[in-house]
Design a protein around this motif. Structure first.
Motif, PDB file in Angstrom:
ATOM      1  N   LYS A  58      39.632  47.619  45.026  1.00  0.00           N
ATOM      2  CA  LYS A  58      40.389  47.450  43.793  1.00  0.00           C
ATOM      3  C   LYS A  58      39.738  48.250  42.664  1.00  0.00           C
ATOM      4  N   GLY A  96      39.516  38.374  37.968  1.00  0.00           N
ATOM      5  CA  GLY A  96      39.146  38.171  39.361  1.00  0.00           C
ATOM      6  C   GLY A  96      38.698  36.758  39.640  1.00  0.00           C
ATOM      7  N   ASP A 156      37.226  41.155  44.325  1.00  0.00           N
ATOM      8  CA  ASP A 156      37.518  41.602  42.963  1.00  0.00           C
ATOM      9  C   ASP A 156      36.286  42.165  42.253  1.00  0.00           C
TER      10      ASP A 156
END
Length: 91
Positions: free
Chosen positions: A18, A40, A45
């Motif tokens: 990500k 997140g 994340d």
């Protein structure tokens, strides 16, 4: 592989994350690290939060995310993302 929940693994190319996606968008669309906001709650994340100045760990986030995020947000159950967007962006 990245742990994305207590019982989930994300399997992907070693260069994909990500965070890499955020950095690609920053470069291709011309916005900065300081203009980036992300939220997140779990280990998948981590790179995304590092790529964003306005990095928020949800109240129910994994402890490692809370360590690296600059800010905190209410939990997912309490509409934390929407709460922060209303507070920081729309007001």
């Amino acid at each position: 592989m990245v742990v994305s929940a207590k019982i989930w693994l994300d399997v992907m190319n070693a260069e994909a994350s990500k965070g890499a996606a955020i950095e690609f968008l920053q470069q291709s669309l011309g916005f900065t690290h300081e203009q980036t906001m992300s939220f997140g709650d779990y280990l998948n994340d981590l790179e995304m939060l590092k790529a964003s100045y306005h990095s928020y760990a949800m109240d129910n986030a994994h402890p490692k995310l809370k360590e690296i995020a600059r800010f905190g947000a209410p939990s997912n159950v309490d509409a934390g993302v929407l709460t922060i967007i209303k507070q920081e962006v729309l007001s």
